[in-house]
Design a protein around this motif. Structure first.
Motif, PDB file in Angstrom:
ATOM      1  N   GLU A 198       0.864  -1.191   0.000  1.00  0.00           N
ATOM      2  CA  GLU A 198       0.000   0.000   0.000  1.00  0.00           C
ATOM      3  C   GLU A 198       0.892   1.230   0.000  1.00  0.00           C
ATOM      4  OE1 GLU A 198      -1.431   1.838   3.417  1.00  0.00           O
ATOM      5  OE2 GLU A 198       0.725   1.851   3.730  1.00  0.00           O
TER       6      GLU A 198
ATOM      7  N   GLU B 205      -2.839 -12.080  -2.176  1.00  0.00           N
ATOM      8  CA  GLU B 205      -4.178 -12.519  -1.798  1.00  0.00           C
ATOM      9  C   GLU B 205      -4.627 -13.611  -2.745  1.00  0.00           C
ATOM     10  OE1 GLU B 205      -6.872  -9.490  -0.189  1.00  0.00           O
ATOM     11  OE2 GLU B 205      -5.857  -8.109  -1.533  1.00  0.00           O
TER      12      GLU B 205
ATOM     13  N   TYR C  40      -5.592   3.555  11.462  1.00  0.00           N
ATOM     14  CA  TYR C  40      -6.722   4.475  11.405  1.00  0.00           C
ATOM     15  C   TYR C  40      -7.187   4.967  12.772  1.00  0.00           C
ATOM     16  CZ  TYR C  40      -7.266   3.452   6.461  1.00  0.00           C
ATOM     17  OH  TYR C  40      -7.056   3.343   5.113  1.00  0.00           O
TER      18      TYR C  40
HETATM   19  P1  HAM Z   1      -7.128  -0.468   1.242  1.00  0.00           P
HETATM   20  O1  HAM Z   1      -8.547  -0.466   1.700  1.00  0.00           O
HETATM   21  O2  HAM Z   1      -6.280  -1.610   1.631  1.00  0.00           O
HETATM   22  O3  HAM Z   1      -6.490   0.890   1.775  1.00  0.00           O
HETATM   23  O4  HAM Z   1      -7.079  -0.331  -0.331  1.00  0.00           O
HETATM   24  C1  HAM Z   1      -7.693   0.765  -0.999  1.00  0.00           C
HETATM   25  C2  HAM Z   1      -8.309   0.309  -2.304  1.00  0.00           C
HETATM   26  O5  HAM Z   1      -7.345  -0.376  -3.095  1.00  0.00           O
HETATM   27  C3  HAM Z   1      -9.454  -0.683  -2.160  1.00  0.00           C
HETATM   28  O6  HAM Z   1     -10.666  -0.032  -1.888  1.00  0.00           O
HETATM   29  C4  HAM Z   1      -9.466  -1.335  -3.533  1.00  0.00           C
HETATM   30  O7  HAM Z   1     -10.122  -0.510  -4.476  1.00  0.00           O
HETATM   31  C5  HAM Z   1      -7.989  -1.384  -3.869  1.00  0.00           C
HETATM   32  N1  HAM Z   1      -7.425  -2.701  -3.547  1.00  0.00           N
HETATM   33  C6  HAM Z   1      -6.928  -3.135  -2.378  1.00  0.00           C
HETATM   34  N2  HAM Z   1      -6.495  -4.423  -2.467  1.00  0.00           N
HETATM   35  C7  HAM Z   1      -6.722  -4.811  -3.738  1.00  0.00           C
HETATM   36  C8  HAM Z   1      -6.491  -6.025  -4.479  1.00  0.00           C
HETATM   37  N3  HAM Z   1      -5.920  -7.086  -3.935  1.00  0.00           N
HETATM   38  N4  HAM Z   1      -6.863  -6.049  -5.788  1.00  0.00           N
HETATM   39  C9  HAM Z   1      -7.442  -4.971  -6.369  1.00  0.00           C
HETATM   40  N5  HAM Z   1      -7.667  -3.811  -5.737  1.00  0.00           N
HETATM   41  C10 HAM Z   1      -7.326  -3.724  -4.436  1.00  0.00           C
HETATM   42  C11 HAM Z   1      -5.201   1.265   1.577  1.00  0.00           C
HETATM   43  O8  HAM Z   1      -4.435   0.733   0.821  1.00  0.00           O
HETATM   44  C12 HAM Z   1      -4.852   2.542   2.327  1.00  0.00           C
HETATM   45  N6  HAM Z   1      -3.438   2.842   2.095  1.00  0.00           N
HETATM   46  C13 HAM Z   1      -5.739   3.691   1.881  1.00  0.00           C
HETATM   47  C14 HAM Z   1      -5.416   4.961   2.579  1.00  0.00           C
HETATM   48  C15 HAM Z   1      -4.695   5.992   2.104  1.00  0.00           C
HETATM   49  N7  HAM Z   1      -5.778   5.277   3.801  1.00  0.00           N
HETATM   50  C16 HAM Z   1      -5.286   6.470   4.116  1.00  0.00           C
HETATM   51  N8  HAM Z   1      -4.613   6.911   3.088  1.00  0.00           N
END
Ligand code: HAM
Length: 420
Positions: free
Chosen positions: A81, A114, A262
């Motif tokens: 991330e 995953e 968070y």
């Molecule tokens: P997260 O909920 O893990 O948050 O991921 C954010 C978005 O990334 C998800 O809503 C989805 O659209 C996409 N995503 C996550 N994992 C996958 C996957 N395996 N395949 C496809 N799409 C995926 C974060 O990553 C936090 N860093 C968000 C954040 C930024 N919070 C504060 N600042």
């Protein structure tokens, strides 16, 4: 031996690659309007960065990181991330000395091991935004507004914003104690993995989608987060801000998010057409992370949207898919003797900014025209001995099959006013 892309990864090419590039352009433009500037951080980072920030007991750290030791014995991961990496860079380059509130965005690949399924990949791409340096709820509102505005601009029309508040760290400690006490009597009735969550991060028990479990849990609790007065006021302001901007939201369901950093506001944007993986974007506030990573005590908030999920949502919501219109010129060479002239014209067109291709093989006119059509060209420029003699080109509009002769020296001007 025939190689294939690894499971959970994909090749993006041709029309899909064009669609991605357009999407990225839209996202960049919206980030710029809101005053966010780009940051590009490395794809590999020290493993410790994510263990510290997103939490040792999270699914990502426990089982989803692509983690390896390099030849020097360093513990390295492919970034799962962007937030932790951005905070690392923010501290490493002392960006907090430059302005009170640092607004950054990023676009790039993330990696999580995953189990692949629709909308869930091992290499996926995120558009992320981080505002670091303020605890003001108005920044939460700004970040949510940017998220919704940019998704809508990309063509994700049917979306729903879910907001919740997890409170401060102190609120979370009180809430965890409350949940443990309330849920202890039913702990043994929970499936094994939830019993584990009960012990490691009790808020994650609330994430379970199983209806029977939901009922069991919600019979025993009113609301999972016990918010202090300050946290309640913060959340009220965020909701008022969203109302003022006319952004509809749902706050009826208190939820937690699966990353440990968070605090206070958390949100998710869900889009129709995505099935089980319906979170197209998610984010929230992380007021302790900067200090926990050795920096000053600064509030921060951000989100990330999955590019693949944005594409899936657009396709599901507009099935006819607004495919880009025809553009550019395909040179159709009709005789050996005009090849040199055709090559000269090809480069003249390209250098004047027109998309242009020609067939180097001198295939039949039919084959060349078929290709020109298939590749979505707007014009076929036919060049044979007759056209050469007249110092002209026969221009066929592939949209309506009409053809006209245009003088060679007037062609560029003509195209500039016709080829969009
Ligand atoms: P997260 O909920 O893990 O948050 O991921 C954010 C978005 O990334 C998800 O809503 C989805 O659209 C996409 N995503 C996550 N994992 C996958 C996957 N395996 N395949 C496809 N799409 C995926 C974060 O990553 C936090 N860093 C968000 C954040 C930024 N919070 C504060 N600042």
């Amino acid at each position: 031996m025939v190689f294939q892309a690894l499971r959970g990864t994909s090749d993006i090419f041709q029309a899909e690659a064009t669609a991605w590039a357009e999407l990225e352009q839209t996202l960049r433009a919206w980030a710029a309007c809101y005053g966010y500037s780009e940051i590009r951080t490395p794809i590999i980072e020290p493993a410790g960065l994510f263990l510290r920030s997103i939490g040792e007991m999270t699914d990502i750290v426990q089982k989803e990181m692509f983690r390896f030791e390099d030849r020097g014995g360093n513990d390295i991961v492919l970034r799962p991330e962007g937030t932790a990496a951005v905070v690392r860079a923010f501290l490493e380059h002392h960006l907090y000395n430059q302005q009170a509130l640092t607004r950054l965005f990023y676009l790039g690949p993330m990696f999580r091991a995953e189990r692949p399924q629709a909308g869930r990949f091992r290499q996926f791409h995120q558009y992320g935004v981080e505002a670091i340096g303020s605890a003001s709820p108005w920044v939460d509102v700004e970040v949510i507004a940017l998220c919704v505005d940019s998704l809508r601009a990309c063509g994700v029309r049917d979306l729903a914003v879910w907001v919740s508040s997890m409170g401060t760290r102190e609120d979370q400690q009180r809430s965890a104690a409350y949940l443990r006490e309330r849920l202890l009597p039913i702990r043994a009735q929970l499936p094994d993995y939830l019993q584990q969550r009960f012990d490691t991060n009790i808020f994650r028990v609330l994430d379970c989608k199983d209806e029977a479990v939901q009922q069991l849990v919600w019979q025993r609790i009113d609301r999972p987060f016990l918010l202090s007065e300050g946290s309640q006021a913060h959340f009220d302001t965020v909701r008022r801000g969203l109302e003022e901007l006319g952004i509809p939201f749902d706050d009826s369901q208190a939820f937690a998010r699966g990353l440990d950093y968070y605090t206070q506001t958390v949100f998710e944007v869900r889009a129709t057409g995505l099935g089980a993986q319906d979170a197209v974007a998610a984010g929230g506030r992380y007021d302790n992370l900067v200090a926990e990573m050795g920096g000053p005590a600064l509030g921060a908030v951000g989100f990330a949207a999955g590019i693949e999920r944005i594409r899936l949502a657009i396709q599901a919501q507009q099935p006819s898919g607004a495919v880009g219109g025809r553009e550019g010129c395909c040179l159709i060479v009709l005789h050996e003797s005009v090849r040199a002239e055709a090559r000269a014209l090809l480069y003249q067109l390209r250098r004047a900014g027109h998309k242009a291709l020609m067939d180097y093989e001198l295939r039949s006119m039919k084959a060349q025209l078929r290709d020109a059509n298939q590749h979505g060209f707007r014009y076929a420029l036919l060049l044979g001995q007759q056209e050469m003699a007249q110092q002209a080109v026969a221009v066929k509009d592939l949209e309506n099959a009409q053809q006209q002769l245009i003088r060679r020296d007037a062609l560029l001007d003509w195209l500039s006013s016709h080829d969009s």
